[in-house]
Design a protein around this motif. Sequence first.
Motif, PDB file in Angstrom:
ATOM      1  N   LEU A 188       0.810  -1.227   0.000  1.00  0.00           N
ATOM      2  CA  LEU A 188       0.000   0.000   0.000  1.00  0.00           C
ATOM      3  C   LEU A 188       0.841   1.275   0.000  1.00  0.00           C
ATOM      4  N   SER A 189       2.037   1.219  -0.517  1.00  0.00           N
ATOM      5  CA  SER A 189       2.877   2.414  -0.640  1.00  0.00           C
ATOM      6  C   SER A 189       2.141   3.471  -1.470  1.00  0.00           C
ATOM      7  N   GLY A 190       2.171   4.698  -0.996  1.00  0.00           N
ATOM      8  CA  GLY A 190       1.490   5.804  -1.680  1.00  0.00           C
ATOM      9  C   GLY A 190       0.089   6.063  -1.154  1.00  0.00           C
ATOM     10  N   LEU A 191      -0.445   5.150  -0.336  1.00  0.00           N
ATOM     11  CA  LEU A 191      -1.812   5.294   0.188  1.00  0.00           C
ATOM     12  C   LEU A 191      -1.995   6.584   0.972  1.00  0.00           C
ATOM     13  N   PHE A 192      -1.016   6.915   1.807  1.00  0.00           N
ATOM     14  CA  PHE A 192      -1.152   8.079   2.690  1.00  0.00           C
ATOM     15  C   PHE A 192      -1.002   9.406   1.960  1.00  0.00           C
ATOM     16  N   LYS A 193      -0.683   9.357   0.666  1.00  0.00           N
ATOM     17  CA  LYS A 193      -0.572  10.586  -0.128  1.00  0.00           C
ATOM     18  C   LYS A 193      -1.918  11.028  -0.697  1.00  0.00           C
ATOM     19  N   ASN A 194      -2.913  10.155  -0.588  1.00  0.00           N
ATOM     20  CA  ASN A 194      -4.249  10.495  -1.097  1.00  0.00           C
ATOM     21  C   ASN A 194      -4.824  11.699  -0.354  1.00  0.00           C
ATOM     22  N   SER A 195      -5.624  12.498  -1.063  1.00  0.00           N
ATOM     23  CA  SER A 195      -6.269  13.655  -0.435  1.00  0.00           C
ATOM     24  C   SER A 195      -7.349  13.187   0.538  1.00  0.00           C
ATOM     25  N   CYS A 196      -7.486  13.961   1.602  1.00  0.00           N
ATOM     26  CA  CYS A 196      -8.544  13.696   2.575  1.00  0.00           C
ATOM     27  C   CYS A 196      -9.072  15.054   3.016  1.00  0.00           C
ATOM     28  N   GLY A 197      -9.901  15.635   2.153  1.00  0.00           N
ATOM     29  CA  GLY A 197     -10.340  17.003   2.391  1.00  0.00           C
ATOM     30  C   GLY A 197      -9.208  17.967   2.133  1.00  0.00           C
ATOM     31  N   GLU A 198      -8.926  18.828   3.097  1.00  0.00           N
ATOM     32  CA  GLU A 198      -7.872  19.832   2.946  1.00  0.00           C
ATOM     33  C   GLU A 198      -6.504  19.318   3.379  1.00  0.00           C
ATOM     34  N   ILE A 199      -6.430  18.053   3.842  1.00  0.00           N
ATOM     35  CA  ILE A 199      -5.156  17.465   4.247  1.00  0.00           C
ATOM     36  C   ILE A 199      -4.956  16.155   3.486  1.00  0.00           C
ATOM     37  N   ILE A 200      -3.838  15.467   3.748  1.00  0.00           N
ATOM     38  CA  ILE A 200      -3.616  14.160   3.126  1.00  0.00           C
ATOM     39  C   ILE A 200      -4.016  13.062   4.108  1.00  0.00           C
ATOM     40  N   LEU A 201      -4.200  11.867   3.589  1.00  0.00           N
ATOM     41  CA  LEU A 201      -4.673  10.757   4.403  1.00  0.00           C
ATOM     42  C   LEU A 201      -3.706  10.435   5.550  1.00  0.00           C
ATOM     43  N   GLY A 202      -2.414  10.608   5.311  1.00  0.00           N
ATOM     44  CA  GLY A 202      -1.425  10.339   6.359  1.00  0.00           C
ATOM     45  C   GLY A 202      -1.653  11.194   7.596  1.00  0.00           C
ATOM     46  N   LYS A 203      -1.958  12.461   7.385  1.00  0.00           N
ATOM     47  CA  LYS A 203      -2.219  13.361   8.511  1.00  0.00           C
ATOM     48  C   LYS A 203      -3.548  13.012   9.175  1.00  0.00           C
ATOM     49  N   GLU A 204      -4.537  12.609   8.381  1.00  0.00           N
ATOM     50  CA  GLU A 204      -5.826  12.190   8.917  1.00  0.00           C
ATOM     51  C   GLU A 204      -5.646  10.998   9.865  1.00  0.00           C
ATOM     52  N   ILE A 205      -4.850  10.018   9.460  1.00  0.00           N
ATOM     53  CA  ILE A 205      -4.597   8.840  10.298  1.00  0.00           C
ATOM     54  C   ILE A 205      -3.819   9.243  11.554  1.00  0.00           C
ATOM     55  N   ALA A 206      -2.869  10.159  11.394  1.00  0.00           N
ATOM     56  CA  ALA A 206      -2.068  10.620  12.540  1.00  0.00           C
ATOM     57  C   ALA A 206      -2.944  11.256  13.616  1.00  0.00           C
ATOM     58  N   ASN A 207      -4.038  11.899  13.204  1.00  0.00           N
ATOM     59  CA  ASN A 207      -4.936  12.552  14.170  1.00  0.00           C
ATOM     60  C   ASN A 207      -5.610  11.561  15.120  1.00  0.00           C
ATOM     61  N   TYR A 208      -5.700  10.306  14.695  1.00  0.00           N
ATOM     62  CA  TYR A 208      -6.281   9.282  15.573  1.00  0.00           C
ATOM     63  C   TYR A 208      -5.355   9.000  16.752  1.00  0.00           C
ATOM     64  N   ALA A 209      -4.054   9.130  16.528  1.00  0.00           N
ATOM     65  CA  ALA A 209      -3.093   8.896  17.611  1.00  0.00           C
ATOM     66  C   ALA A 209      -3.106  10.034  18.617  1.00  0.00           C
TER      67      ALA A 209
END
Length: 583
Positions: free
Chosen positions: A308-329
């Motif tokens: 799944l390399s590249g998955l966290f680069k996907n857009s998630c609103g105004e941020i990228i998915l990687g930052k969205e996942i980081a917010n759960y931590a």
Amino acid sequence: MVDYKKIGLKIGIEIHQRLATKTKLFCNCSTEISDEEKSIFEFSRKLRPTASETGEVDNAAMQEFLKEKEFIYYSYPNCCSIETDSKFPNELNKEALLISLQLAKMLRMRVPDSLQIMRKIVIDGSNTTGYQRTSLVGKGDKNSYIETNFGKVHIQDLNLEEESATKIKEKENRIYYRLDRLGIPLIELSCHPDIWHPEQAKEFASKIGLLLRSLNVKRGIGTIRQDVNISVKKGSRIEIKGFQELKKLDKLIKNEVKRQLDLILVKEKLKNKSINLTEIEVTKLFKSSKCKILKGKEKILCLKLKGLSGLFKNSCGEIILGKEIANYAKIFGIGGIIHSDEDLKKYNFDLKEIYSLKKEIGAKERDLFLLITGENCGNAMNLIKKRILHLNKGIPEETRFAEDVLTRYARELPGAARMYPETDLPKIDLNEYLDKIELPETLEEKSAKFLKLGLSKDLAKQISKSKELKLFEEFLKYKVEPKLIADLILNKKRALERKGIKIEKKDLEFVLKNLEKEKIVKKAIEEVLINKNIKGFEKIPRIKLKKITVNYAKKYGEKAMGEIMKKYGKRVDSEEVIKLLNQ
């Protein structure tokens, strides 16, 4: 341009409005909050979830418990042993009950025969008891709605509940609260998900806000806020907590819609892919690391996402998915995550460290990995894994915090298991109160009444919406032009306060009394407000003014008016001068 009908946008809003009662909901403490910083005393507490009357434990409450937080509470003069949960509550505040019943009647809601106070489990520390007392006052029906430019929005429920404590700060595993706000009566009004456009949500909230101002409610920052529930087709309900800036409500919704649509696209990309996760502890690899985030940490966990390399680069609103996942931590007090879809050079890693890490976890070129560390990294990793495994299923139902016009994960969506009856207080028969309810004038009715008093349409509307409305209505007792009173409060007072000159109620009354007694004229108002006395600005008596006009007319002829106003302008009425000059 997003077609909101096509994407199936559904929005429901809960509006929370603090009431301006004299005392709190379940005690005799004042509802006035001071600016006092120093508390009388402080104490700490840890909270844990309990089972509801169905025997279930609410998932959201359990997640809060897993954060392992300690809560520090500061008590102030308007707090008592009820706020500290060391005494049984008093009976429900009848003033607050009547206000909520007024709103129910204004919105044509059905009122139950009796009021049952419930306990709503809340263990985020915002209430010392571990629950919030709440009660259903009204149920909406087909006649309970607000008309908007986009269609009707039907009212669902009206609850009367207690306000939460004020969160001051969060430091490590401790959260600090002030107790002076805790227990202030609060109205919670919800609507059905009839709203389908961001502008409609803004219009609805605005109209409800104006309606609430007709009641005895508090005004100012933080006294009214909205929880917004949003969903789209192929998505799930998302609850956004504590949004306050009505002007930006449409932007918040648009951003959340974009986030959900992007997550649906991620789901489509992962449609035919399985998500294989491998978790490994890699603490030993970074004992001497140059990466400040990981060096010397007691525990470092790594998660490998196969292929799944590249998955966290996907857009998630105004941020990228990687930052969205980081917010759960972050809900576990962890700053974020490090992942291989970002530039790892910025963390100052040694190339050998990355090589050793990949070898340890068996990572290949198409694999994605993330690292996490911190005191509660185990619970954080479990939540991250749960969220990643849901990516190919869609959008999970959850509660999110509003941060300006963006959102971040807060906790799971609460369920019915969070409610159970209050055992310390009796039911209240509402039938005896229904005949006592008198409907207040709406702001529209007040505005129409002020027009008849001589105010312009704009001024009447402005004073009706102003938080100085009660002051204006009180000052109408003075025999002074109403439009002059409105101008004094809305314009002159504010203009001087912007210059740093403090204007109190007594100063305004001093001016109005002197205007009523004709001791000063309109043009002297500002100077009298500044100087707090009329010396040097006393109105010139008519006999004396007549002599002045005669002398000036002889001396200056047609220029007499200008010369008189130049010398005596703040002590004479211009209309009176004109009349005397024309005699």
